[in-house]
Motif scaffolding. Sequence first.
Motif, PDB file in Angstrom:
ATOM      1  N   LYS A 288       0.573   4.559   6.125  1.00  0.00           N
ATOM      2  CA  LYS A 288      -0.601   3.698   6.248  1.00  0.00           C
ATOM      3  C   LYS A 288      -1.643   4.304   7.189  1.00  0.00           C
ATOM      4  CE  LYS A 288      -2.081  -1.039   7.163  1.00  0.00           C
ATOM      5  NZ  LYS A 288      -1.747  -2.363   7.736  1.00  0.00           N
ATOM      6  N   GLY A 289      -1.208   4.920   8.262  1.00  0.00           N
ATOM      7  CA  GLY A 289      -2.142   5.506   9.219  1.00  0.00           C
ATOM      8  C   GLY A 289      -2.853   6.740   8.713  1.00  0.00           C
ATOM      9  N   ASP A 292      -7.092   6.599   5.889  1.00  0.00           N
ATOM     10  CA  ASP A 292      -8.511   6.833   6.199  1.00  0.00           C
ATOM     11  C   ASP A 292      -8.826   8.322   6.251  1.00  0.00           C
ATOM     12  OD1 ASP A 292      -9.053   4.150   6.280  1.00  0.00           O
ATOM     13  OD2 ASP A 292      -8.865   3.974   8.450  1.00  0.00           O
TER      14      ASP A 292
END
Length: 334
Positions: A288-289, A292
């Motif tokens: 998830k990290g 971006d």
Amino acid sequence: MLTFFISHVTLNIMFGEFNLIEKYFVGRQSRRKDVLLAAGDDCALLKVPEGMSLAVSTDTLVAGTHFLKEANPAWVAHKALAANISDLAAMGATPAWVSLALTLPKPNESWLAPFCNSFFKLADYFDIHLIGGDTTKGPLSLTLTVQGFVDAEKALRRDGARVGDWIYVTGELGDSQAGLDVILNKELRNKPFAEQLEQAHYLSTPRVLAGQALLGIASSAIDISDGLAADLKHILRCSDVGAHLELSELPVSSQLIQFIGSVDKAQQYALTSGEEYELCFTVPEQYKGAIDAALAHCGCQVSCIGQIRPKGQFLLSNKGQPLDWPQQGFDHFQ
């Protein structure tokens, strides 16, 4: 026998099909190195890179169903090709080739010229080579088959989502449905951003770079063609899981909100709007990290909108409050 692949059952009113093909489709592009033989014979001869698998998708657009007969032909061409490219993007594939079967009532040069200019502009942008096709006389419709490359071991599929994975979408959702409303109801053309939303319905952006960036990160993916709720359920069914969506996180544009006049209604559009051609994908907690950073170069917004739950659940909430909203997406036979 085909020669473009060219059918002999054909558009020979005014000028022959061979002239039609030669004028509008042949010699428009520089040949890719993996195209050994393209238009002009019974088949194309193509070379798949070593270690890669072939990803193939076919889609048909019919006048009166997917676009109005009087629709801008340049927009129709973009919509048709973009929709197919989006299927490749959803698997993380690199587009390479396309074939086109075009059925026309008659050889209309004022329609064909902008259609082909738009078609080849988008094809060249993604380095996609037209390798053949067919032309036939009949009701206006077009069928495209796109092909691309992907490592089969890394390809994004619908069956990889697991309980605890996070659900994401690219871009903003709902504009395509609002644009369709404008197309079908001329009285809406005076509303704010009506023209922009109509264009948004036809001129989607295939998320090829995003799909490629998600290889090795996303556990499953699909492109949004029939509506977010409907397409997400394809992932849930294939992966044998459920989902919880937080609708306050759905990405909607300011122009959609102003057109509709309500944030809640805009979110409902985002949930069910078809032909968006954004990506919906799932990501394990451990990655998830990285989202971006992975998508930073792709030029598109990305939003986390929910989480995968155990099988049998499909929960909707808005800021934690349960909702019971309609979830019906686009159905080609309704």
